[in-house]
Design a protein around this motif. Structure first.
Motif, PDB file in Angstrom:
ATOM      1  N   VAL A 159       0.840  -1.203   0.000  1.00 16.27           N
ATOM      2  CA  VAL A 159       0.000   0.000   0.000  1.00 16.27           C
ATOM      3  C   VAL A 159       0.873   1.250   0.000  1.00 16.27           C
ATOM      4  O   VAL A 159       0.601   2.220  -0.729  1.00 16.27           O
ATOM      5  CB  VAL A 159      -0.946  -0.013   1.221  1.00 16.27           C
ATOM      6  N   LEU A 160       1.941   1.244   0.800  1.00 17.18           N
ATOM      7  CA  LEU A 160       2.851   2.389   0.861  1.00 17.18           C
ATOM      8  C   LEU A 160       3.495   2.644  -0.502  1.00 17.18           C
ATOM      9  O   LEU A 160       3.608   3.796  -0.942  1.00 17.18           O
ATOM     10  CB  LEU A 160       3.926   2.148   1.913  1.00 17.18           C
ATOM     11  N   PHE A 161       3.894   1.577  -1.189  1.00 17.48           N
ATOM     12  CA  PHE A 161       4.496   1.726  -2.514  1.00 17.48           C
ATOM     13  C   PHE A 161       3.499   2.320  -3.506  1.00 17.48           C
ATOM     14  O   PHE A 161       3.829   3.256  -4.248  1.00 17.48           O
ATOM     15  CB  PHE A 161       4.987   0.373  -3.028  1.00 17.48           C
ATOM     16  N   CYS A 162       2.285   1.797  -3.535  1.00 14.32           N
ATOM     17  CA  CYS A 162       1.273   2.265  -4.490  1.00 14.32           C
ATOM     18  C   CYS A 162       0.927   3.731  -4.271  1.00 14.32           C
ATOM     19  O   CYS A 162       0.857   4.518  -5.225  1.00 14.32           O
ATOM     20  CB  CYS A 162       0.023   1.402  -4.392  1.00 14.32           C
ATOM     21  N   THR A 218      -5.080  10.779  -1.332  1.00 14.25           N
ATOM     22  CA  THR A 218      -5.922  10.591  -0.143  1.00 14.25           C
ATOM     23  C   THR A 218      -7.095   9.671  -0.443  1.00 14.25           C
ATOM     24  O   THR A 218      -7.411   8.774   0.350  1.00 14.25           O
ATOM     25  CB  THR A 218      -6.438  11.950   0.360  1.00 14.25           C
ATOM     26  N   VAL A 219      -7.736   9.901  -1.592  1.00 15.02           N
ATOM     27  CA  VAL A 219      -8.877   9.051  -1.978  1.00 15.02           C
ATOM     28  C   VAL A 219      -8.432   7.608  -2.160  1.00 15.02           C
ATOM     29  O   VAL A 219      -9.084   6.666  -1.687  1.00 15.02           O
ATOM     30  CB  VAL A 219      -9.539   9.582  -3.275  1.00 15.02           C
ATOM     31  N   TYR A 266      -7.747   1.929  -0.409  1.00 15.27           N
ATOM     32  CA  TYR A 266      -6.863   0.859   0.068  1.00 15.27           C
ATOM     33  C   TYR A 266      -7.238   0.433   1.490  1.00 15.27           C
ATOM     34  O   TYR A 266      -7.149  -0.744   1.835  1.00 15.27           O
ATOM     35  CB  TYR A 266      -5.405   1.312   0.029  1.00 15.27           C
ATOM     36  N   PHE A 267      -7.645   1.426   2.301  1.00 15.78           N
ATOM     37  CA  PHE A 267      -8.049   1.093   3.664  1.00 15.78           C
ATOM     38  C   PHE A 267      -9.274   0.184   3.656  1.00 15.78           C
ATOM     39  O   PHE A 267      -9.358  -0.776   4.431  1.00 15.78           O
ATOM     40  CB  PHE A 267      -8.356   2.369   4.457  1.00 15.78           C
ATOM     41  N   LYS A 319      -7.418  -6.073   9.554  1.00 17.68           N
ATOM     42  CA  LYS A 319      -7.991  -6.028  10.895  1.00 17.68           C
ATOM     43  C   LYS A 319      -8.447  -7.420  11.339  1.00 17.68           C
ATOM     44  O   LYS A 319      -8.214  -7.840  12.478  1.00 17.68           O
ATOM     45  CB  LYS A 319      -9.170  -5.051  10.924  1.00 17.68           C
ATOM     46  N   LYS A 320      -9.075  -8.148  10.409  1.00 22.16           N
ATOM     47  CA  LYS A 320      -9.500  -9.516  10.720  1.00 22.16           C
ATOM     48  C   LYS A 320      -8.295 -10.423  10.922  1.00 22.16           C
ATOM     49  O   LYS A 320      -8.291 -11.294  11.814  1.00 22.16           O
ATOM     50  CB  LYS A 320     -10.375 -10.060   9.589  1.00 22.16           C
TER      51      LYS A 320
END
Length: 214
Positions: free
Chosen positions: A126-129, A185-186, A191-192, A200-201
């Motif tokens: 996610v950080l890379f994207c 941001t969007v 991604y979140f 989270k699961k």
């Protein structure tokens, strides 16, 4: 006494009569849930990789690619595309690898280790994207600054004889940077939703395993 307290007391009375799950049964439940979660992470990453290629079929996307070339950013576009493909395919392979490892595990400690690896892999992905998205807007802003006629390069035809070129470039660069922040941001929110809920699961499974004695 409220209804909730009555239910709690009734549950405690029946607790001794109800079958208790052993370690093996609980472990199998956590193992199956974890395997399913990592499978979804793997599938979502594939869909995320394929979706932009479908968008490239749209005429508007072809025009956007031409703008990059007209701004003198063709080499950056080529290099960034190669890097993106290489890194994203690497992460997809890692997700597949994690899924296969978890699917064949029969050891709780190994499962804990793999859950941790999966969480780290998703965070790095996610950080890379998100970084690549924002860097692309930064480079486009730089391309506008270095281009003598960014308006024409971006395909707009206006009479700008009375407009200060320096102010125009500053306005365009600011617009691109603000748009970059908004898009990043969007995408971060998307991604979140895609990965954050699954992580989270997965984290819940990890905590449950840690609480078990083995």
């Amino acid at each position: 006494m409220d209804e909730l307290e009555l239910l709690k007391r009734d549950w405690k009375k029946r607790e001794d009569q109800m079958p208790k799950l052993g370690f093996d049964e609980i472990y199998k439940m956590i193992w199956k849930r974890s395997s399913s979660i990592v499978k979804w992470i793997f599938l979502i990453s594939i869909l995320e990789f394929l979706l932009p290629h479908l968008l490239y079929l749209l005429p508007s996307m072809s025009k956007n690619l031409a703008v990059w070339r007209d701004l003198g950013l063709g080499n950056f576009l080529l290099i960034s595309t190669i890097i993106q493909y290489s890194v994203v395919l690497f992460f997809i392979f890692q997700f597949y690898k994690r899924y296969k490892e978890i699917s064949s595990m029969d050891n709780a400690r190994q499962l804990l280790s793999n859950i941790l690896k999966t969480r780290k892999t998703v965070k790095y992905y996610v950080l890379f994207c998100l970084s690549l998205i924002f860097i692309s807007f930064l480079v486009m802003a730089a391309g506008i600054y270095l281009n003598d006629d960014p308006i024409s390069a971006m395909g707009y035809k206006y009479n700008l004889d009375n407009v200060d070129p320096a102010k125009l470039k500053t306005t365009m660069m600011a617009t691109v940077l603000i748009l970059g922040v908004i898009v990043t941001t969007v995408m971060g929110c998307i991604y979140f939703l895609l990965y954050g809920i699954l992580l989270k699961k997965l984290n819940k499974n990890y905590k449950e395993l840690k609480e078990m004695e083995f």
